[in-house]
Design a protein around this motif. Structure first.
Motif, PDB file in Angstrom:
ATOM      1  N   PHE A  98     -11.310   4.510   0.274  1.00 24.63           N
ATOM      2  CA  PHE A  98     -12.367   4.385  -0.727  1.00 24.63           C
ATOM      3  C   PHE A  98     -11.858   4.695  -2.136  1.00 24.63           C
ATOM      4  O   PHE A  98     -12.637   4.726  -3.081  1.00 24.63           O
ATOM      5  N   ASP A  99     -10.561   4.960  -2.268  1.00 25.86           N
ATOM      6  CA  ASP A  99     -10.011   5.330  -3.570  1.00 25.86           C
ATOM      7  C   ASP A  99      -8.736   4.541  -3.843  1.00 25.86           C
ATOM      8  O   ASP A  99      -7.728   5.092  -4.254  1.00 25.86           O
ATOM      9  N   ASP A 100      -8.780   3.241  -3.590  1.00 24.36           N
ATOM     10  CA  ASP A 100      -7.589   2.435  -3.763  1.00 24.36           C
ATOM     11  C   ASP A 100      -7.524   1.722  -5.108  1.00 24.36           C
ATOM     12  O   ASP A 100      -6.600   0.948  -5.369  1.00 24.36           O
ATOM     13  N   ASN A 101      -8.501   1.956  -5.989  1.00 31.90           N
ATOM     14  CA  ASN A 101      -8.482   1.357  -7.319  1.00 31.90           C
ATOM     15  C   ASN A 101      -7.471   2.105  -8.186  1.00 31.90           C
ATOM     16  O   ASN A 101      -7.565   3.319  -8.348  1.00 31.90           O
ATOM     17  N   PRO A 102      -6.461   1.413  -8.752  1.00 28.70           N
ATOM     18  CA  PRO A 102      -5.466   2.110  -9.577  1.00 28.70           C
ATOM     19  C   PRO A 102      -6.023   2.640 -10.894  1.00 28.70           C
ATOM     20  O   PRO A 102      -5.419   3.513 -11.525  1.00 28.70           O
ATOM     21  N   ILE A 103      -7.161   2.119 -11.331  1.00 27.08           N
ATOM     22  CA  ILE A 103      -7.778   2.582 -12.584  1.00 27.08           C
ATOM     23  C   ILE A 103      -8.480   3.912 -12.330  1.00 27.08           C
ATOM     24  O   ILE A 103      -9.183   4.086 -11.336  1.00 27.08           O
ATOM     25  N   SER A 104      -8.312   4.851 -13.247  1.00 26.07           N
ATOM     26  CA  SER A 104      -8.901   6.176 -13.062  1.00 26.07           C
ATOM     27  C   SER A 104     -10.412   6.130 -13.180  1.00 26.07           C
ATOM     28  O   SER A 104     -10.968   5.284 -13.893  1.00 26.07           O
ATOM     29  N   ASP A 105     -11.075   7.045 -12.492  1.00 23.67           N
ATOM     30  CA  ASP A 105     -12.540   7.119 -12.559  1.00 23.67           C
ATOM     31  C   ASP A 105     -13.007   7.390 -13.988  1.00 23.67           C
ATOM     32  O   ASP A 105     -14.020   6.841 -14.435  1.00 23.67           O
ATOM     33  N   GLU A 106     -12.284   8.257 -14.709  1.00 27.66           N
ATOM     34  CA  GLU A 106     -12.686   8.629 -16.065  1.00 27.66           C
ATOM     35  C   GLU A 106     -12.634   7.422 -17.003  1.00 27.66           C
ATOM     36  O   GLU A 106     -13.559   7.188 -17.790  1.00 27.66           O
ATOM     37  N   GLU A 142       0.811  -1.217   0.000  1.00 28.68           N
ATOM     38  CA  GLU A 142       0.000   0.000   0.000  1.00 28.68           C
ATOM     39  C   GLU A 142       0.849   1.274   0.000  1.00 28.68           C
ATOM     40  O   GLU A 142       0.334   2.369  -0.234  1.00 28.68           O
ATOM     41  N   ILE A 143       2.154   1.130   0.240  1.00 27.29           N
ATOM     42  CA  ILE A 143       2.998   2.318   0.426  1.00 27.29           C
ATOM     43  C   ILE A 143       3.218   3.068  -0.878  1.00 27.29           C
ATOM     44  O   ILE A 143       3.000   4.294  -0.954  1.00 27.29           O
ATOM     45  N   LEU A 144       3.661   2.382  -1.930  1.00 28.66           N
ATOM     46  CA  LEU A 144       3.927   3.063  -3.200  1.00 28.66           C
ATOM     47  C   LEU A 144       2.680   3.734  -3.766  1.00 28.66           C
ATOM     48  O   LEU A 144       2.750   4.901  -4.184  1.00 28.66           O
ATOM     49  N   PRO A 145       1.515   3.079  -3.804  1.00 24.26           N
ATOM     50  CA  PRO A 145       0.308   3.782  -4.260  1.00 24.26           C
ATOM     51  C   PRO A 145       0.003   5.021  -3.418  1.00 24.26           C
ATOM     52  O   PRO A 145      -0.467   6.040  -3.948  1.00 24.26           O
ATOM     53  N   MET A 146       0.276   4.943  -2.125  1.00 23.37           N
ATOM     54  CA  MET A 146       0.037   6.098  -1.264  1.00 23.37           C
ATOM     55  C   MET A 146       0.947   7.260  -1.646  1.00 23.37           C
ATOM     56  O   MET A 146       0.516   8.428  -1.686  1.00 23.37           O
ATOM     57  N   GLN A 172      -3.593  19.189 -34.989  1.00 22.19           N
ATOM     58  CA  GLN A 172      -4.670  18.285 -34.593  1.00 22.19           C
ATOM     59  C   GLN A 172      -4.664  18.093 -33.076  1.00 22.19           C
ATOM     60  O   GLN A 172      -3.609  17.861 -32.480  1.00 22.19           O
ATOM     61  N   CYS A 173      -5.838  18.163 -32.500  1.00 22.26           N
ATOM     62  CA  CYS A 173      -5.970  18.076 -31.031  1.00 22.26           C
ATOM     63  C   CYS A 173      -6.815  16.866 -30.648  1.00 22.26           C
ATOM     64  O   CYS A 173      -7.797  16.541 -31.320  1.00 22.26           O
ATOM     65  N   TYR A 174      -6.437  16.237 -29.580  1.00 18.60           N
ATOM     66  CA  TYR A 174      -7.200  15.110 -29.089  1.00 18.60           C
ATOM     67  C   TYR A 174      -6.995  14.976 -27.590  1.00 18.60           C
ATOM     68  O   TYR A 174      -6.101  15.599 -26.997  1.00 18.60           O
ATOM     69  N   LEU A 175      -7.814  14.174 -26.980  1.00 18.17           N
ATOM     70  CA  LEU A 175      -7.759  13.954 -25.538  1.00 18.17           C
ATOM     71  C   LEU A 175      -7.364  12.523 -25.271  1.00 18.17           C
ATOM     72  O   LEU A 175      -7.976  11.589 -25.796  1.00 18.17           O
ATOM     73  N   LEU A 176      -6.341  12.329 -24.449  1.00 13.93           N
ATOM     74  CA  LEU A 176      -5.894  10.999 -24.051  1.00 13.93           C
ATOM     75  C   LEU A 176      -6.335  10.744 -22.616  1.00 13.93           C
ATOM     76  O   LEU A 176      -6.079  11.566 -21.728  1.00 13.93           O
ATOM     77  N   ILE A 177      -7.002   9.615 -22.391  1.00 11.03           N
ATOM     78  CA  ILE A 177      -7.447   9.227 -21.047  1.00 11.03           C
ATOM     79  C   ILE A 177      -6.738   7.928 -20.690  1.00 11.03           C
ATOM     80  O   ILE A 177      -7.181   6.831 -21.071  1.00 11.03           O
ATOM     81  N   PRO A 178      -5.583   7.995 -19.987  1.00 12.92           N
ATOM     82  CA  PRO A 178      -4.862   6.766 -19.643  1.00 12.92           C
ATOM     83  C   PRO A 178      -5.653   5.917 -18.668  1.00 12.92           C
ATOM     84  O   PRO A 178      -6.457   6.418 -17.887  1.00 12.92           O
ATOM     85  N   LYS A 179      -5.397   4.605 -18.727  1.00 15.73           N
ATOM     86  CA  LYS A 179      -6.149   3.674 -17.893  1.00 15.73           C
ATOM     87  C   LYS A 179      -5.878   3.902 -16.408  1.00 15.73           C
ATOM     88  O   LYS A 179      -6.809   3.929 -15.598  1.00 15.73           O
ATOM     89  N   TYR A 180      -4.610   4.079 -16.054  1.00 21.40           N
ATOM     90  CA  TYR A 180      -4.251   4.194 -14.645  1.00 21.40           C
ATOM     91  C   TYR A 180      -4.140   5.658 -14.235  1.00 21.40           C
ATOM     92  O   TYR A 180      -3.521   6.464 -14.935  1.00 21.40           O
ATOM     93  N   LYS A 181      -4.728   5.973 -13.114  1.00 15.52           N
ATOM     94  CA  LYS A 181      -4.787   7.373 -12.690  1.00 15.52           C
ATOM     95  C   LYS A 181      -3.411   7.951 -12.394  1.00 15.52           C
ATOM     96  O   LYS A 181      -3.226   9.169 -12.489  1.00 15.52           O
TER      97      LYS A 181
END
Length: 497
Positions: free
Chosen positions: A296-304, A207-211, A378-387
């Motif tokens: 309550f926010d320990d999921n590495p995947i971003s909400d978006e 849990e340390i590195l994610p923190m 050209q412009c675009y939006l990138l939404i990476p999987k991991y927050k």
């Protein structure tokens, strides 16, 4: 009289029952032992076994704990004292300056009787010797009572651990602040690892590195919002949030090779020492970082990413996919830029509560004047999987042999973001001028999107999903509604004429 006698009999019986219950309760209560003046909870405490809540550690203080004079306010310990180094070498007229709580010279002496405590004191001896040398070398140039050599320390102690942090710097060498950390187990006085230290706070090793990652990302974002929110030109690249990806890369490259990276501060909060890394020396992040946790926010995947995956019927846990990408439009002139940002605003309205995403834009320094200009359309939006994934953009150009090669770009090479990122580059299927790198810890993925010159469709690798169908854009886009800050930044970069 008979009635009164019955009452007394009933009261007497109740008192007898209450007394018996009280004795039983007294026997059932967990006992508290005292060993070496340290209070220890009974491991057979039934309340502990039935506690199904989150694992938390509460400070269990020794009765001998006292404020450590000279340490940071709030520091308490029965095993640490101030060395009072001013008595060893500082001249009489400057002693009061060295004694000051703020900008004084305070170093700890560890009173534990162990080999590890001896090693720590020897290391502190070296810091003291360094201060003494700098004082003697520079005292003739000191003005009034200002010695220009500063040291302070904090202490935390409970019944299991003793944690110290020393920070010292001096005006004369102009070096960065140095942080030294010592953590001991009690009562044996042996060194303990960062993992063992955090275990005292109920934090598991994994849990340390994610923190650390989460705390860094949040700290950088908050600092950007407070101090950089009014930037409306190319200097946005110096926002702390534009460095977050670089700091994460630095962290992942070096985290496993360092120890004594965490200490418990004087009020019992864990702090990560980033000063051991290159990033704070380059002004990319704070030297020390208070660690925060949200169970309550320990999921590495971003909400978006999670929301978009669910909406589009994609398994968010599928390891194959790295990100979503949405083509926004062009940035050729003011009109096309407005249309592009309107589409972006429609997405941020739903997924980011109107907050602007990070920005990576292909710009170059002008040959005439100092202002950079846009070399992408050209412009675009990138939404990476991991927050906590880092996102970087590298400029490409076609070499003489017709192949794409990387070229140096000071505006791109010194930036890497985190989270949803607005990117502007050329995406021609003949030769895109940008390469995107998504990194999450040891996993690195690189790709160059392209835009078909036939029908304008975006071509992506299998690992990056097209998020165009996330909703009906015609119903989401609102006229004259877009981020004025992003518009002003991008408008200042569009070359006129």
């Amino acid at each position: 009289m008979k009635r009164m006698s019955k009452v007394f009999v009933i009261l007497g019986l109740a008192a007898f029952i209450f007394s018996g219950c009280q004795k039983e309760n007294t026997k059932a209560e967990p006992q508290v032992q005292v060993e070496n003046d340290i209070y220890i909870e009974n491991e057979n405490d039934p309340k502990k076994k039935n506690d199904l809540g989150p694992k938390k550690s509460k400070p269990k203080l020794s009765k001998d704990l006292k404020q450590v004079e000279g340490a940071k306010i709030g520091s308490v310990s029965s095993y640490v004292e101030d060395r009072q180094v001013w008595n060893d070498f500082i001249d009489k007229e400057q002693i009061e300056s060295a004694k000051r709580y703020e900008y004084g010279s305070h170093l700890p002496r560890i009173l534990l009787e162990s080999e590890d405590a001896k090693k720590a004191n020897e290391e502190i001896d070296e810091i003291a010797a360094s201060i003494e040398k700098k004082y003697k070398d520079n005292k003739d140039d000191m003005e009034a009572n200002e010695i220009g050599i500063y040291a302070s320390f904090s202490v935390y102690q409970d019944d299991k651990v003793l944690s110290l942090m020393i920070e010292n710097y001096d005006y004369w060498d102009g070096e960065y602040t140095r942080y030294t950390v010592f953590n001991f187990s009690l009562p044996d006085g042996n060194f303990i690892s960062d993992e063992e230290l955090m275990a005292d706070l109920g934090v598991e090793k994994d849990e340390i590195l994610p923190m650390v990652e989460n705390s860094l990302r949040e700290e950088q974002a908050i600092y950007t919002k407070i101090y950089y929110r009014d930037i409306k030109d190319s200097s946005y690249i110096y926002n702390p949030s534009n460095y977050t990806g670089l700091v994460l890369n630095d962290l992942w490259d070096n985290y496993g090779n360092k120890d004594r990276q965490i200490y418990i501060d004087e009020v019992g909060k864990p702090v990560f020492v980033f000063a051991q890394y290159e990033s704070p020396e380059m002004g990319r992040c704070p030297s020390i970082l208070k660690l925060k946790t949200n169970n309550f926010d320990d999921n590495p995947i971003s909400d978006e990413y999670l929301k978009m995956a669910i909406k589009l019927g994609i398994d968010p846990n599928d390891d194959k996919y790295q990100a979503f990408m949405i083509y926004l439009g062009g940035a050729v002139d003011e009109n096309s830029l407005q249309e592009t940002l309107k589409k972006l605003h429609a997405w941020t309205n739903v997924f980011l509560n109107y907050e602007d995403p990070s920005m990576l834009v292909t710009i170059k320094e002008s040959q005439v004047g100092d202002l950079p200009y846009l070399v992408g359309e050209q412009c675009y939006l990138l939404i990476p999987k991991y927050k906590n994934a880092s996102v970087a953009l590298k400029e490409l150009e076609i070499s003489n042999d017709g192949k794409l090669k990387e070229v140096d770009n000071v505006y791109l090479d010194s930036n890497a973001c985190c989270g949803p990122t607005f990117i502007c580059q050329n995406m021609s299927d003949l030769g895109p001028n940008g390469k995107i790198t998504i990194r999450y810890r040891d996993d690195v993925y690189e790709f160059s999107p392209s835009l078909s010159m036939k029908d304008g469709t975006m071509t992506l690798p299998d690992e990056v999903l097209n998020g165009e169908e996330v909703f009906d854009w015609s119903k989401q886009i609102q006229n004259e509604t877009y981020s004025p800050t992003m518009y002003d930044i991008m408008r200042s970069l569009i070359r006129v004429g």
